[in-house]
Design a protein around this motif. Structure first.
Motif, mmCIF file in Angstrom:
data_model
loop_
_atom_site.group_PDB
_atom_site.id
_atom_site.type_symbol
_atom_site.label_atom_id
_atom_site.label_comp_id
_atom_site.label_asym_id
_atom_site.label_seq_id
_atom_site.Cartn_x
_atom_site.Cartn_y
_atom_site.Cartn_z
ATOM 1 N N MET A 106 0.900 -1.267 0.058
ATOM 2 C CA MET A 106 0.119 -0.085 0.035
ATOM 3 C C MET A 106 1.024 1.056 -0.120
ATOM 4 O O MET A 106 1.891 1.371 0.486
ATOM 5 C CB MET A 106 -1.015 0.138 1.205
ATOM 6 C CG MET A 106 -2.152 0.648 1.030
ATOM 7 S SD MET A 106 -3.254 0.863 2.424
ATOM 8 C CE MET A 106 -2.419 1.884 3.431
ATOM 9 N N ALA A 107 0.395 2.160 -0.761
ATOM 10 C CA ALA A 107 1.208 3.568 -0.839
ATOM 11 C C ALA A 107 1.205 4.067 0.646
ATOM 12 O O ALA A 107 0.273 4.224 1.232
ATOM 13 C CB ALA A 107 0.402 4.556 -1.714
ATOM 14 N N SER A 108 2.618 4.516 0.947
ATOM 15 C CA SER A 108 2.626 4.952 2.454
ATOM 16 C C SER A 108 2.630 6.470 2.360
ATOM 17 O O SER A 108 3.281 7.225 1.473
ATOM 18 C CB SER A 108 3.799 4.618 3.078
ATOM 19 O OG SER A 108 4.918 5.111 2.249
ATOM 20 N N ASN A 109 1.887 7.202 3.376
ATOM 21 C CA ASN A 109 1.770 8.423 3.477
ATOM 22 C C ASN A 109 2.487 9.235 4.763
ATOM 23 O O ASN A 109 1.923 8.425 5.773
ATOM 24 C CB ASN A 109 0.164 8.963 3.664
ATOM 25 C CG ASN A 109 -0.536 8.570 2.349
ATOM 26 O OD1 ASN A 109 0.166 8.793 1.237
ATOM 27 N ND2 ASN A 109 -1.677 8.364 2.488
ATOM 28 N N ASN A 169 -3.945 3.677 -7.435
ATOM 29 C CA ASN A 169 -3.511 2.566 -6.575
ATOM 30 C C ASN A 169 -3.661 1.189 -7.196
ATOM 31 O O ASN A 169 -2.991 0.037 -6.753
ATOM 32 C CB ASN A 169 -4.644 2.312 -5.339
ATOM 33 C CG ASN A 169 -5.908 2.402 -5.684
ATOM 34 O OD1 ASN A 169 -6.290 3.114 -6.736
ATOM 35 N ND2 ASN A 169 -6.818 1.640 -5.188
ATOM 36 N N THR A 206 4.234 -1.068 -9.867
ATOM 37 C CA THR A 206 3.021 -0.701 -8.864
ATOM 38 C C THR A 206 3.363 0.609 -8.578
ATOM 39 O O THR A 206 4.317 1.249 -8.433
ATOM 40 C CB THR A 206 3.072 -1.626 -7.690
ATOM 41 O OG1 THR A 206 4.207 -1.480 -6.977
ATOM 42 C CG2 THR A 206 2.953 -3.305 -8.029
ATOM 43 N N ASP A 252 3.571 1.607 -5.612
ATOM 44 C CA ASP A 252 4.513 1.230 -4.322
ATOM 45 C C ASP A 252 6.023 1.481 -4.713
ATOM 46 O O ASP A 252 6.846 2.215 -4.324
ATOM 47 C CB ASP A 252 4.384 0.046 -3.735
ATOM 48 C CG ASP A 252 3.642 0.400 -2.226
ATOM 49 O OD1 ASP A 252 3.422 1.545 -1.914
ATOM 50 O OD2 ASP A 252 3.530 -0.641 -1.510
ATOM 51 N N LYS A 253 6.271 0.650 -5.958
ATOM 52 C CA LYS A 253 7.606 0.761 -6.711
ATOM 53 C C LYS A 253 7.982 2.080 -7.265
ATOM 54 O O LYS A 253 9.241 2.491 -6.876
ATOM 55 C CB LYS A 253 7.550 -0.348 -7.790
ATOM 56 C CG LYS A 253 8.980 -0.375 -8.222
ATOM 57 C CD LYS A 253 8.702 -1.601 -9.254
ATOM 58 C CE LYS A 253 9.919 -1.850 -10.038
ATOM 59 N NZ LYS A 253 10.052 -2.873 -11.202
ATOM 60 N N GLU A 282 6.778 4.799 -6.196
ATOM 61 C CA GLU A 282 6.980 5.829 -5.098
ATOM 62 C C GLU A 282 8.481 5.530 -4.102
ATOM 63 O O GLU A 282 9.209 6.707 -3.947
ATOM 64 C CB GLU A 282 5.806 5.895 -3.933
ATOM 65 C CG GLU A 282 4.577 6.416 -4.423
ATOM 66 C CD GLU A 282 3.410 6.306 -3.724
ATOM 67 O OE1 GLU A 282 2.337 6.922 -3.604
ATOM 68 O OE2 GLU A 282 3.673 5.660 -2.487
ATOM 69 N N HIS A 283 8.535 4.346 -4.318
ATOM 70 C CA HIS A 283 9.833 4.070 -3.369
ATOM 71 C C HIS A 283 11.124 4.413 -4.377
ATOM 72 O O HIS A 283 12.125 5.198 -3.675
ATOM 73 C CB HIS A 283 9.972 2.355 -3.192
ATOM 74 C CG HIS A 283 11.206 1.990 -2.708
ATOM 75 N ND1 HIS A 283 11.197 2.076 -1.149
ATOM 76 C CD2 HIS A 283 12.338 1.277 -2.957
ATOM 77 C CE1 HIS A 283 12.456 1.434 -0.903
ATOM 78 N NE2 HIS A 283 13.180 0.992 -2.016
ATOM 79 N N CYS A 287 4.415 11.277 -0.437
ATOM 80 C CA CYS A 287 3.580 10.653 -1.619
ATOM 81 C C CYS A 287 2.278 10.523 -0.921
ATOM 82 O O CYS A 287 2.020 9.616 0.136
ATOM 83 C CB CYS A 287 4.333 9.422 -1.988
ATOM 84 S SG CYS A 287 6.032 9.612 -2.533
ATOM 85 N N GLN A 300 -2.004 9.220 -2.183
ATOM 86 C CA GLN A 300 -2.761 8.504 -3.291
ATOM 87 C C GLN A 300 -4.173 8.548 -2.527
ATOM 88 O O GLN A 300 -4.613 7.956 -1.424
ATOM 89 C CB GLN A 300 -2.376 7.201 -3.679
ATOM 90 C CG GLN A 300 -3.299 6.552 -5.105
ATOM 91 C CD GLN A 300 -4.691 6.124 -4.536
ATOM 92 O OE1 GLN A 300 -4.796 5.421 -3.578
ATOM 93 N NE2 GLN A 300 -5.499 6.072 -5.465
#
Ligand SMILES: O=C1C[C@@](O)(C(=O)O)C[C@@H](O)[C@@H]1O
Length: 170
Positions: A1-4, A36, A50, A52-53, A55-56, A71, A73
């Motif tokens: 999951m995208a982290s905020n 997402n 993804t 996640d990838k 953003e990382h 970041c 979403q």
């Protein structure tokens, strides 16, 4: 999951300087509805990375460029608008936004971005100008610093470089 990360934490970073004593810029990356699902969503159009990838990788690039990157979403228009509003109180220097389908529908998101007057880049993975007619109009583009589209996930890296370049000139 995208982290905020919390925008307050982001605000607390305000005084951080890079090793060269340059100001550390604060950039907010916003991704809108359905982003997402990147990685599995129509990969022939949006690629296989993804969110996640992406953003990382972007956080690593940002760090090496002296940028603090937050970041986020959301699939909800009001949430994206609230984050744009908060960006002003958190002293965000620049916004990179892939508004997804809100690009083509949301006067409210346009008004929020124009209202906070934080410079921003509109980004799309696909080339919206080579797709359906309804995707070829953006409610945000004319108030953006610039628009990047058609370069897939790499476009986010271009957007980060463009933000750094823009802010360094100020
Ligand atoms: O959700 C999306 C993704 C998109 O913003 C892109 O990144 O190419 C293009 C939009 O038209 C679409 O609704």
């Amino acid at each position: 999951m995208a982290s905020n990360i919390n925008l307050d934490t982001f605000a607390a970073d305000r005084s951080i300087m890079t090793a060269n004593n340059d100001k550390k810029f604060r950039v907010l990356l916003l991704n809108g509805p359905n982003l997402n699902l990147l990685g599995t969503r129509e990969p022939e159009i949006y690629g296989s990375d993804t969110l996640d990838k992406i953003e990382h990788r972007l956080r690593e690039h940002a760090e090496s460029m002296g940028i603090t990157l937050d970041c986020r979403q959301s699939n909800a228009e009001h949430q994206l608008i609230d984050w744009v509003h908060e960006a002003r109180t958190s002293h965000v220097d620049y916004i990179i936004i892939n508004p997804g389908a809100y690009t083509h529908t949301s006067i409210a998101l346009r008004d929020a971005l124009a209202g906070v007057a934080i410079p921003f880049t509109e980004i799309h993975l696909s080339n919206i100008h080579a797709r359906e007619e309804f995707r070829q109009h953006s409610f945000l583009a004319d108030v953006a610093v610039g628009v990047i589209c058609g370069f897939g996930a790499q476009g986010y890296d271009f957007a980060l470089q463009a933000a750094k370049h823009f802010l360094s000139k100020q």
